[in-house]
Design a protein around this motif. Structure first.
Motif, PDB file in Angstrom:
ATOM      1  N   HIS A  72       0.832  -1.202   0.000  1.00  0.00           N
ATOM      2  CA  HIS A  72       0.000   0.000   0.000  1.00  0.00           C
ATOM      3  C   HIS A  72       0.872   1.260   0.000  1.00  0.00           C
ATOM      4  CE1 HIS A  72      -3.343   2.669   0.881  1.00  0.00           C
ATOM      5  NE2 HIS A  72      -2.697   3.126   1.939  1.00  0.00           N
ATOM      6  N   GLU A  73       1.957   1.242   0.767  1.00  0.00           N
ATOM      7  CA  GLU A  73       2.866   2.392   0.785  1.00  0.00           C
ATOM      8  C   GLU A  73       3.519   2.576  -0.586  1.00  0.00           C
ATOM      9  OE1 GLU A  73       3.213   4.647   3.218  1.00  0.00           O
ATOM     10  OE2 GLU A  73       1.542   3.536   4.104  1.00  0.00           O
ATOM     11  N   GLU A  74       3.856   1.479  -1.253  1.00  0.00           N
ATOM     12  CA  GLU A  74       4.398   1.581  -2.607  1.00  0.00           C
ATOM     13  C   GLU A  74       3.373   2.190  -3.551  1.00  0.00           C
ATOM     14  OE1 GLU A  74       6.795  -1.939  -4.029  1.00  0.00           O
ATOM     15  OE2 GLU A  74       5.985  -2.818  -2.203  1.00  0.00           O
ATOM     16  N   LEU A  75       2.117   1.758  -3.421  1.00  0.00           N
ATOM     17  CA  LEU A  75       1.055   2.276  -4.280  1.00  0.00           C
ATOM     18  C   LEU A  75       0.884   3.784  -4.098  1.00  0.00           C
ATOM     19  CD1 LEU A  75      -2.251   0.860  -5.310  1.00  0.00           C
ATOM     20  CD2 LEU A  75      -2.423   2.811  -3.792  1.00  0.00           C
ATOM     21  N   VAL A  76       0.914   4.256  -2.864  1.00  0.00           N
ATOM     22  CA  VAL A  76       0.794   5.692  -2.610  1.00  0.00           C
ATOM     23  C   VAL A  76       1.951   6.445  -3.257  1.00  0.00           C
ATOM     24  CG1 VAL A  76       0.840   7.459  -0.806  1.00  0.00           C
ATOM     25  CG2 VAL A  76      -0.591   5.421  -0.512  1.00  0.00           C
ATOM     26  N   ALA A  77       3.146   5.900  -3.130  1.00  0.00           N
ATOM     27  CA  ALA A  77       4.322   6.554  -3.727  1.00  0.00           C
ATOM     28  C   ALA A  77       4.206   6.586  -5.249  1.00  0.00           C
ATOM     29  CB  ALA A  77       5.600   5.823  -3.302  1.00  0.00           C
ATOM     30  N   PHE A  78       3.769   5.470  -5.858  1.00  0.00           N
ATOM     31  CA  PHE A  78       3.540   5.447  -7.309  1.00  0.00           C
ATOM     32  C   PHE A  78       2.541   6.529  -7.708  1.00  0.00           C
ATOM     33  CE2 PHE A  78       4.760   0.737  -7.564  1.00  0.00           C
ATOM     34  CZ  PHE A  78       5.883   0.970  -8.341  1.00  0.00           C
ATOM     35  N   GLY A  79       1.446   6.622  -6.941  1.00  0.00           N
ATOM     36  CA  GLY A  79       0.387   7.573  -7.272  1.00  0.00           C
ATOM     37  C   GLY A  79       0.854   9.014  -7.235  1.00  0.00           C
ATOM     38  N   ILE A  80       1.647   9.358  -6.239  1.00  0.00           N
ATOM     39  CA  ILE A  80       2.147  10.723  -6.121  1.00  0.00           C
ATOM     40  C   ILE A  80       3.114  11.042  -7.262  1.00  0.00           C
ATOM     41  CG2 ILE A  80       3.541  12.281  -4.709  1.00  0.00           C
ATOM     42  CD1 ILE A  80       2.361  10.846  -2.240  1.00  0.00           C
ATOM     43  N   GLN A  81       4.066  10.135  -7.487  1.00  0.00           N
ATOM     44  CA  GLN A  81       5.061  10.362  -8.543  1.00  0.00           C
ATOM     45  C   GLN A  81       4.388  10.493  -9.908  1.00  0.00           C
ATOM     46  OE1 GLN A  81       8.027   7.264  -8.801  1.00  0.00           O
ATOM     47  NE2 GLN A  81       8.894   8.048 -10.696  1.00  0.00           N
ATOM     48  N   GLY A  82       3.450   9.581 -10.203  1.00  0.00           N
ATOM     49  CA  GLY A  82       2.771   9.627 -11.494  1.00  0.00           C
ATOM     50  C   GLY A  82       1.899  10.853 -11.651  1.00  0.00           C
ATOM     51  N   GLY A  83       1.197  11.223 -10.584  1.00  0.00           N
ATOM     52  CA  GLY A  83       0.334  12.396 -10.651  1.00  0.00           C
ATOM     53  C   GLY A  83       1.113  13.673 -10.921  1.00  0.00           C
ATOM     54  N   ILE A  84       2.275  13.806 -10.310  1.00  0.00           N
ATOM     55  CA  ILE A  84       3.109  14.988 -10.532  1.00  0.00           C
ATOM     56  C   ILE A  84       3.557  15.040 -11.997  1.00  0.00           C
ATOM     57  CG2 ILE A  84       5.330  16.062  -9.978  1.00  0.00           C
ATOM     58  CD1 ILE A  84       4.962  14.958  -7.107  1.00  0.00           C
ATOM     59  N   GLN A  85       3.987  13.890 -12.528  1.00  0.00           N
ATOM     60  CA  GLN A  85       4.434  13.869 -13.930  1.00  0.00           C
ATOM     61  C   GLN A  85       3.288  14.206 -14.876  1.00  0.00           C
ATOM     62  OE1 GLN A  85       6.695  10.548 -15.308  1.00  0.00           O
ATOM     63  NE2 GLN A  85       8.207  10.649 -13.662  1.00  0.00           N
ATOM     64  N   GLN A  86       2.103  13.674 -14.615  1.00  0.00           N
ATOM     65  CA  GLN A  86       0.970  13.965 -15.500  1.00  0.00           C
ATOM     66  C   GLN A  86       0.566  15.432 -15.410  1.00  0.00           C
ATOM     67  OE1 GLN A  86       0.162  11.871 -17.723  1.00  0.00           O
ATOM     68  NE2 GLN A  86       1.250  10.106 -16.839  1.00  0.00           N
ATOM     69  N   ALA A  87       0.623  16.013 -14.221  1.00  0.00           N
ATOM     70  CA  ALA A  87       0.297  17.437 -14.060  1.00  0.00           C
ATOM     71  C   ALA A  87       1.265  18.304 -14.862  1.00  0.00           C
ATOM     72  CB  ALA A  87       0.332  17.817 -12.584  1.00  0.00           C
ATOM     73  N   ARG A  88       2.541  17.969 -14.809  1.00  0.00           N
ATOM     74  CA  ARG A  88       3.539  18.741 -15.555  1.00  0.00           C
ATOM     75  C   ARG A  88       3.318  18.623 -17.061  1.00  0.00           C
ATOM     76  NH1 ARG A  88       8.690  16.799 -11.812  1.00  0.00           N
ATOM     77  NH2 ARG A  88       8.366  18.318 -10.119  1.00  0.00           N
ATOM     78  N   ILE A 115      -3.390  12.960  -3.281  1.00  0.00           N
ATOM     79  CA  ILE A 115      -3.674  14.275  -3.860  1.00  0.00           C
ATOM     80  C   ILE A 115      -2.865  15.367  -3.166  1.00  0.00           C
ATOM     81  CG2 ILE A 115      -5.683  14.811  -2.417  1.00  0.00           C
ATOM     82  CD1 ILE A 115      -5.124  15.587  -6.187  1.00  0.00           C
ATOM     83  N   THR A 116      -2.620  15.205  -1.871  1.00  0.00           N
ATOM     84  CA  THR A 116      -1.775  16.182  -1.170  1.00  0.00           C
ATOM     85  C   THR A 116      -0.357  16.151  -1.727  1.00  0.00           C
ATOM     86  OG1 THR A 116      -3.087  16.032   0.864  1.00  0.00           O
ATOM     87  CG2 THR A 116      -0.839  16.858   1.073  1.00  0.00           C
ATOM     88  N   GLY A 117       0.173  14.953  -1.943  1.00  0.00           N
ATOM     89  CA  GLY A 117       1.524  14.832  -2.496  1.00  0.00           C
ATOM     90  C   GLY A 117       1.628  15.405  -3.899  1.00  0.00           C
ATOM     91  N   ILE A 118       0.591  15.200  -4.715  1.00  0.00           N
ATOM     92  CA  ILE A 118       0.594  15.743  -6.082  1.00  0.00           C
ATOM     93  C   ILE A 118       0.570  17.264  -6.051  1.00  0.00           C
ATOM     94  CG2 ILE A 118      -0.774  15.942  -8.200  1.00  0.00           C
ATOM     95  CD1 ILE A 118      -1.660  13.028  -7.709  1.00  0.00           C
ATOM     96  N   LEU A 119      -0.301  17.835  -5.224  1.00  0.00           N
ATOM     97  CA  LEU A 119      -0.399  19.297  -5.165  1.00  0.00           C
ATOM     98  C   LEU A 119       0.870  19.919  -4.600  1.00  0.00           C
ATOM     99  CD1 LEU A 119      -4.100  19.665  -3.981  1.00  0.00           C
ATOM    100  CD2 LEU A 119      -3.184  20.031  -6.276  1.00  0.00           C
ATOM    101  N   GLU A 120       1.527  19.236  -3.692  1.00  0.00           N
ATOM    102  CA  GLU A 120       2.806  19.741  -3.164  1.00  0.00           C
ATOM    103  C   GLU A 120       3.892  19.702  -4.231  1.00  0.00           C
ATOM    104  OE1 GLU A 120       3.465  17.231   0.207  1.00  0.00           O
ATOM    105  OE2 GLU A 120       2.538  18.647   1.625  1.00  0.00           O
ATOM    106  N   GLY A 121       3.907  18.631  -5.028  1.00  0.00           N
ATOM    107  CA  GLY A 121       4.961  18.463  -6.030  1.00  0.00           C
ATOM    108  C   GLY A 121       4.696  19.162  -7.343  1.00  0.00           C
TER     109      GLY A 121
END
Length: 466
Positions: A72-88, A115-121
């Protein structure tokens, strides 16, 4: 067709045309950036979004953790990293036009952290958050913290009333709009309540008028309503424009953007969309979320339906009509069925469905040994992609990270199948979410001879009313 006027959304004047934020990797930075560049609101999915290496290769989400919590922790990390890349990607492709929104599901695993990690990054790159699949009370707090607008997805005035009174009234300045998603016509997970009949659709107009009335009572007469689910062409919604009962309105398109050049779905998926007929999209309740959902009626859905049809109630002791002993499991442990159900069970066994699996509801389903092994393997490999999963009995809350119920073999691993269909060609053996209007690809002259438009061409077409 009336003129399509710009509307103020997420702090900018844009076309009232929104790309629906579909799930895993189905609306991404490329598709949403292209939509925004065309003057509308592009929405990338922040649900387990894809990541890429510096040279552009896809990073497949494989898990190394030995426990569900570790995965689950890996999944959260994947989600944040991917979300930041897609936002960029979306921001760069938009060229400063339109608006960029991120879509999350409140019931996805680690939703608030992701979503917090994506908005921060990706500070300053995301203008709004769209959120459904549950009651996202804390969505407003997250949006206000990062000075972005929020767009809750609801299917009734009552749902919005609850959200407003409990939380949203505190951060009204960041409420960008309220998305009404038709629970009978939208693709993916649907917001049908227990009091609503899935087989008796209700017209959206009176439901949206009731939502607008509730919003007006809260002083939100200038806040747009976003109509989502069942929207194909604006000509069919012309009486909603400049309508005081509806107020300011925008329209969300989830299904039509699937069939564009920029859409990341496979060519096989795009070809399948062009062949659908009316009724090919099936409203069902197989999802491990427990929500209703709408998907193409393919081999994957048929197997789930047949699995549930091979189902009988049992007791652990002889009682009432349950008088006939039936051996189950490798040790042949007896359960008791009615004589009629015992005959059915024996017939299924002869047909090769020799594995009897227990459900949380005191029933048995019968599957092949191969399917039984697949179900158990998928349950063991759970990575906690939902806040609570009836298929694996995972729950993200301490202390035991369990729903407290038995895992349900009538459902499926949604993370596995959505990743597979997003990154492969097999569209028959995987879950293919779709809105109920998808059959119109085959009848709309815009798509004659298999024509697939660019996002820009699609937005221009929609703006004409068609």
């Amino acid at each position: 067709m009336r003129a399509l006027n710009a509307i103020r959304v997420s702090g900018a004047e844009v076309l009232p045309l929104i790309e629906g934020g579909k799930g895993i990797s189905i609306s991404n930075g490329v598709s949403s950036g292209a939509w925004a560049a065309s003057g509308g609101i592009g929405t990338f999915s922040a649900v387990n979004a894809d990541s890429y290496t510096p040279d552009g290769r896809l990073v497949r989400q494989t898990y190394e953790g030995k426990t569900r919590r570790e995965r689950h922790e890996e999944l959260v990390a994947f989600g944040i990293q991917g979300g930041i890349q897609q936002a960029r990607t979306a921001y760069e492709m938009s060229g400063g036009q339109g608006r960029i929104h991120a879509n999350i599901l409140w019931e996805m695993g680690g939703a608030e952290r992701v979503i917090t990690g994506i908005l921060e990054g990706a500070k300053g790159l995301v203008h709004g958050i769209t959120c459904g699949a549950g009651m996202p009370y804390r969505l407003s707090d997250i949006a206000a913290r990062f000075s972005v607008y929020y767009y809750p997805i609801v299917s009734s005035a009552r749902a919005f009333n609850a959200l407003w009174k409990r939380a949203y009234h505190k951060t009204r300045e960041w409420l960008g709009g309220v998305v009404y998603e038709d629970p009978w016509l939208a693709g993916g997970h649907n917001g049908l309540s227990n009091s609503e009949n899935p087989e008796k659709p209700e017209a959206p107009y009176p439901r949206v008028a009731a939502l607008r009335k509730t919003m007006n009572e809260f002083g939100l007469s200038d806040t747009p309503v976003v109509m989502a689910g069942g929207v194909w062409c604006l000509r069919e919604w012309e009486d909603w424009l400049e309508n005081p009962e509806i107020g300011p309105v925008a329209f969300q398109f989830g299904t039509r953007p699937l069939l564009t050049k920029e859409s990341p779905i496979s060519d096989a998926w795009k070809r399948r969309l062009l062949t659908l007929k009316e009724g090919d999209v099936f409203l069902n309740r197989f999802s491990p979320t427990g929500f209703y959902s709408s998907a193409v009626n393919n081999g994957f859905i048929n197997e789930l339906r047949e699995r549930s049809e091979r189902q009988v109630a049992y007791t652990t002791e002889a009682m009432g009509e349950h008088t006939e002993g039936f051996p189950t499991g490798p040790r042949g442990r007896l359960v008791y069925l009615t004589p009629k159900d015992a005959a059915r069970a024996r017939a299924w066994t002869v047909a090769g469905f020799t594995e009897a699996m227990r459900t949380p509801d005191g029933t048995l389903i019968f599957v092949t040994p191969e399917k039984g092994a697949e179900i158990r393997r998928d349950q063991i490999d759970c990575m906690g992609c939902l806040s609570a999963c009836r298929f694996s009995n995972w729950a993200q809350h301490e202390p035991d990270y369990s729903t407290g119920k038995k895992a349900d073999p009538r459902s499926f691993c949604i993370q596995k199948t959505l990743q597979d269909i997003a990154h492969g060609e097999d569209v028959d053996s995987n879950l293919m979410f779709s809105g109920h209007n998808a059959y119109r690809f085959a009848t709309d002259p815009f798509y004659s001879n298999g024509f697939i438009p660019t996002v820009k061409q699609l937005v221009e077409r929609i703006a004409t009313g068609d």
